[in-house]
Design a protein around this motif. Structure first.
Motif, PDB file in Angstrom:
ATOM      1  N   TRP A   1      11.520  33.774  41.036  1.00 36.47           N
ATOM      2  CA  TRP A   1      12.650  33.670  40.110  1.00 36.47           C
ATOM      3  C   TRP A   1      12.231  33.403  38.667  1.00 36.47           C
ATOM      4  N   GLY A   2      10.949  33.526  38.386  1.00 31.58           N
ATOM      5  CA  GLY A   2      10.504  33.463  37.012  1.00 31.58           C
ATOM      6  C   GLY A   2       9.948  32.139  36.531  1.00 31.58           C
ATOM      7  N   VAL A   3       9.754  31.175  37.430  1.00 30.16           N
ATOM      8  CA  VAL A   3       9.140  29.908  37.034  1.00 30.16           C
ATOM      9  C   VAL A   3       7.632  30.120  36.929  1.00 30.16           C
ATOM     10  N   ALA A   4       7.055  29.683  35.819  1.00 33.54           N
ATOM     11  CA  ALA A   4       5.614  29.847  35.630  1.00 33.54           C
ATOM     12  C   ALA A   4       4.842  29.084  36.696  1.00 33.54           C
ATOM     13  N   LYS A   5       3.832  29.727  37.261  1.00 30.98           N
ATOM     14  CA  LYS A   5       3.072  29.133  38.357  1.00 30.98           C
ATOM     15  C   LYS A   5       2.420  27.817  37.963  1.00 30.98           C
ATOM     16  N   ASP A   6       2.000  27.704  36.695  1.00 27.05           N
ATOM     17  CA  ASP A   6       1.311  26.485  36.272  1.00 27.05           C
ATOM     18  C   ASP A   6       2.255  25.306  36.055  1.00 27.05           C
ATOM     19  N   LYS A   7       3.559  25.540  36.242  1.00 32.77           N
ATOM     20  CA  LYS A   7       4.539  24.446  36.153  1.00 32.77           C
ATOM     21  C   LYS A   7       4.888  23.889  37.530  1.00 32.77           C
ATOM     22  N   ILE A   8       4.330  24.472  38.579  1.00 30.29           N
ATOM     23  CA  ILE A   8       4.710  24.119  39.953  1.00 30.29           C
ATOM     24  C   ILE A   8       3.576  23.352  40.632  1.00 30.29           C
ATOM     25  N   THR A   9       3.912  22.212  41.222  1.00 33.94           N
ATOM     26  CA  THR A   9       2.960  21.444  42.029  1.00 33.94           C
ATOM     27  C   THR A   9       3.456  21.419  43.463  1.00 33.94           C
ATOM     28  N   GLU A  10       2.674  21.972  44.383  1.00 36.86           N
ATOM     29  CA  GLU A  10       3.012  21.952  45.802  1.00 36.86           C
ATOM     30  C   GLU A  10       2.229  20.839  46.485  1.00 36.86           C
ATOM     31  N   LEU A  11       2.927  20.064  47.329  1.00 35.63           N
ATOM     32  CA  LEU A  11       2.278  18.953  48.021  1.00 35.63           C
ATOM     33  C   LEU A  11       2.539  19.018  49.519  1.00 35.63           C
ATOM     34  N   ASP A  12       1.577  18.519  50.277  1.00 36.65           N
ATOM     35  CA  ASP A  12       1.729  18.337  51.720  1.00 36.65           C
ATOM     36  C   ASP A  12       2.228  16.913  51.966  1.00 36.65           C
ATOM     37  N   TRP A  13       2.657  16.646  53.193  1.00 38.58           N
ATOM     38  CA  TRP A  13       3.076  15.284  53.537  1.00 38.58           C
ATOM     39  C   TRP A  13       1.949  14.287  53.253  1.00 38.58           C
ATOM     40  N   TRP A  14       2.331  13.167  52.706  1.00 36.77           N
ATOM     41  CA  TRP A  14       1.469  12.029  52.385  1.00 36.77           C
ATOM     42  C   TRP A  14       0.599  12.275  51.152  1.00 36.77           C
ATOM     43  N   GLN A  15       0.730  13.414  50.521  1.00 33.59           N
ATOM     44  CA  GLN A  15       0.039  13.616  49.252  1.00 33.59           C
ATOM     45  C   GLN A  15       0.892  13.077  48.107  1.00 33.59           C
ATOM     46  N   ASN A  16       0.239  12.688  47.023  1.00 27.83           N
ATOM     47  CA  ASN A  16       0.981  12.165  45.878  1.00 27.83           C
ATOM     48  C   ASN A  16       0.435  12.743  44.591  1.00 27.83           C
ATOM     49  N   THR A  17       1.212  12.632  43.543  1.00 31.86           N
ATOM     50  CA  THR A  17       0.808  13.103  42.229  1.00 31.86           C
ATOM     51  C   THR A  17       1.440  12.197  41.177  1.00 31.86           C
ATOM     52  N   LYS A  18       0.899  12.248  39.965  1.00 30.48           N
ATOM     53  CA  LYS A  18       1.367  11.381  38.893  1.00 30.48           C
ATOM     54  C   LYS A  18       2.021  12.208  37.791  1.00 30.48           C
ATOM     55  N   LEU A  19       3.040  11.631  37.189  1.00 32.67           N
ATOM     56  CA  LEU A  19       3.635  12.146  35.962  1.00 32.67           C
ATOM     57  C   LEU A  19       3.726  10.965  35.009  1.00 32.67           C
ATOM     58  N   ASP A  20       2.740  10.831  34.143  1.00 33.68           N
ATOM     59  CA  ASP A  20       2.630   9.663  33.267  1.00 33.68           C
ATOM     60  C   ASP A  20       2.635   8.391  34.117  1.00 33.68           C
ATOM     61  N   ASN A  21       3.647   7.529  33.949  1.00 34.46           N
ATOM     62  CA  ASN A  21       3.685   6.260  34.687  1.00 34.46           C
ATOM     63  C   ASN A  21       4.413   6.364  36.025  1.00 34.46           C
ATOM     64  N   LEU A  22       4.817   7.568  36.403  1.00 33.45           N
ATOM     65  CA  LEU A  22       5.537   7.767  37.658  1.00 33.45           C
ATOM     66  C   LEU A  22       4.613   8.335  38.729  1.00 33.45           C
ATOM     67  N   THR A  23       4.892   7.939  39.967  1.00 37.86           N
ATOM     68  CA  THR A  23       4.189   8.495  41.118  1.00 37.86           C
ATOM     69  C   THR A  23       5.198   9.163  42.041  1.00 37.86           C
ATOM     70  N   PHE A  24       4.922  10.397  42.427  1.00 41.33           N
ATOM     71  CA  PHE A  24       5.747  11.115  43.393  1.00 41.33           C
ATOM     72  C   PHE A  24       4.936  11.278  44.675  1.00 41.33           C
ATOM     73  N   VAL A  25       5.490  10.837  45.798  1.00 46.71           N
ATOM     74  CA  VAL A  25       4.823  10.979  47.091  1.00 46.71           C
ATOM     75  C   VAL A  25       5.657  11.915  47.959  1.00 46.71           C
ATOM     76  N   CYS A  26       5.037  12.967  48.449  1.00 46.35           N
ATOM     77  CA  CYS A  26       5.693  13.893  49.368  1.00 46.35           C
ATOM     78  C   CYS A  26       5.572  13.301  50.777  1.00 46.35           C
ATOM     79  N   THR A  27       6.685  12.914  51.346  1.00 47.42           N
ATOM     80  CA  THR A  27       6.677  12.230  52.637  1.00 47.42           C
ATOM     81  C   THR A  27       7.381  13.075  53.711  1.00 47.42           C
ATOM     82  N   PRO A  28       7.151  12.766  54.988  1.00 41.89           N
ATOM     83  CA  PRO A  28       7.683  13.611  56.061  1.00 41.89           C
ATOM     84  C   PRO A  28       9.207  13.615  56.162  1.00 41.89           C
ATOM     85  N   ALA A  29       9.698  14.635  56.802  1.00 41.39           N
ATOM     86  CA  ALA A  29      11.081  14.747  57.250  1.00 41.39           C
ATOM     87  C   ALA A  29      11.045  15.534  58.554  1.00 41.39           C
ATOM     88  N   GLN A  30      12.118  15.476  59.314  1.00 40.29           N
ATOM     89  CA  GLN A  30      12.186  16.247  60.564  1.00 40.29           C
ATOM     90  C   GLN A  30      13.276  17.296  60.405  1.00 40.29           C
TER      91      GLN A  30
END
Length: 368
Positions: free
Chosen positions: A196-225
């Protein structure tokens, strides 16, 4: 016989053309991506899987039976008698806000989160119907929104839980793809954004239990069923998730869609307690209880993740199940009271202060 075969061939060709050339279906996972996803513990037999062996694979006959029941069963009080009221949010207040963290609910599972001076969208789905085409779904319960996406002066990040139509919407992405600085998604969901036209370098894909930082914020990709897929032939091709959002002051949990399972307690043990948990509560049925919680399970899951308070979500947006539109909120409140769990029930557009322990929300749905 010739007429029947002709009709079937026409339907198959029509489906192929519709799903391959109509843009709302998004992208398809390439062989190269599949090779990457094989590194994920969740990826087996060319698809993503839950920790438990769910959901049950339905036969063609079972699928037809389920579809027939869904489209022919008359549900009393399935929709509010009028459009839901929406509290308008002042765009100047949003633009200049830099105080304690707060949320605004857009209905269903969509939120604007203002935290650490940033604007973050959670599962922003502002489309009219939760379907690939307007003629294939019923209209949402609200026609207005607290603040239009065009009025947001900036969008620092967008988090998606999975690729279903009531969470990931083509028209919404077109409105935010250039304004949003970053997109955070479970494995595979980026393929739709790129289509849909979103630049690839703007997208972060994560697996369960992986995390990433955005300045002072932490995003953790956690499980769901849950499960994924935007058409018949790409089920389970992308991952689904919940999210943990952390700052130095706040700890927030966003459940995405999920059946009840031990992952809630595991998330609570690893990342809890949470100041607030946005918990799925709606669009359930015993026929698909393994992928959508019953309201009583929602309350229990709130305790499992060690939430100080919960906001029931995934209701008051669309009719996607066979229960009345108020059944989720009535039942979850009743069970939460028994469990001594605080439940926040905002109207669409109400300000929700993350650390505010004062629950002054009302039973507003009784007016509809």
């Amino acid at each position: 016989m010739i007429a029947i075969v002709t009709i079937l061939i026409t339907l198959v060709i029509s489906y192929f053309l519709f799903t391959n050339f109509y843009p709302t279906f998004g992208g398809d996972i390439t062989k190269e991506r599949k090779e990457i996803y094989k590194e994920s513990p969740q990826y087996k037999n060319n698809k993503f899987n839950n920790t438990l062996p769910v959901p049950k694979d339905l036969s063609f006959t079972e699928t037809l039976s389920l579809a027939y029941k869904f489209f022919t069963t008359k549900v009393p009080n399935a929709r509010p008698k009028k459009d839901l009221n929406v509290k308008t949010v002042d765009s100047a207040d949003v633009a200049n806000y830099n105080k304690e963290s707060r949320l605004f609910w857009y209905g269903h599972s969509s939120f604007l989160l203002q935290i650490e001076g940033k604007n973050i969208l959670l599962d922003p789905m502002l489309g009219k119907v939760a379907a690939p085409h307007p003629l294939m779904g019923a209209n949402r319960f609200n026609t207005k929104f607290p603040i239009a996406l065009e009025q947001l002066n900036k969008i620092d990040a967008v988090l998606f839980s999975h690729d279903h139509y009531d969470h990931l919407d083509y028209e919404t992405i077109l409105k935010i793809k250039d304004k949003a600085k970053r997109f955070y998604v479970p494995l595979g969901v980026g393929v739709h954004l790129e289509a849909w036209g979103v630049a690839k370098d703007k997208i972060t894909e994560l697996d369960w239990w992986q995390n990433t930082k955005l300045d002072n914020l932490t995003f953790v990709c956690t499980p769901a069923q849950h499960f994924s897929g935007r058409k018949l032939n790409n089920s389970q091709s992308t991952l689904w998730s919940s999210w943990v959002i952390q700052s130095k002051q706040d700890n927030i949990y966003f459940s995405g869609d999920s059946g009840y399972s031990p992952h809630f307690k595991e998330i609570g043990d690893k990342y809890g307690p949470f100041d607030i948990a946005l918990m799925e509560c709606g669009q359930y049925n015993q026929m698909w209880a393994d992928i959508h919680m019953m309201p009583e399970e929602t309350a229990q899951a709130g305790l499992d993740v060690q939430a100080k308070k919960i906001v029931p979500i995934h209701w008051a947006g669309f009719k996607l199940a066979l229960h009345s539109w108020t059944d989720p909120i009535v039942r979850v409140k009743a069970r939460a009271k028994e469990l001594n769990l605080d439940v926040i029930t905002p109207e669409i557009g109400d300000e929700i202060i993350v650390k505010d322990t004062t629950n002054n929300t009302t039973n507003w749905w009784e007016n509809y």
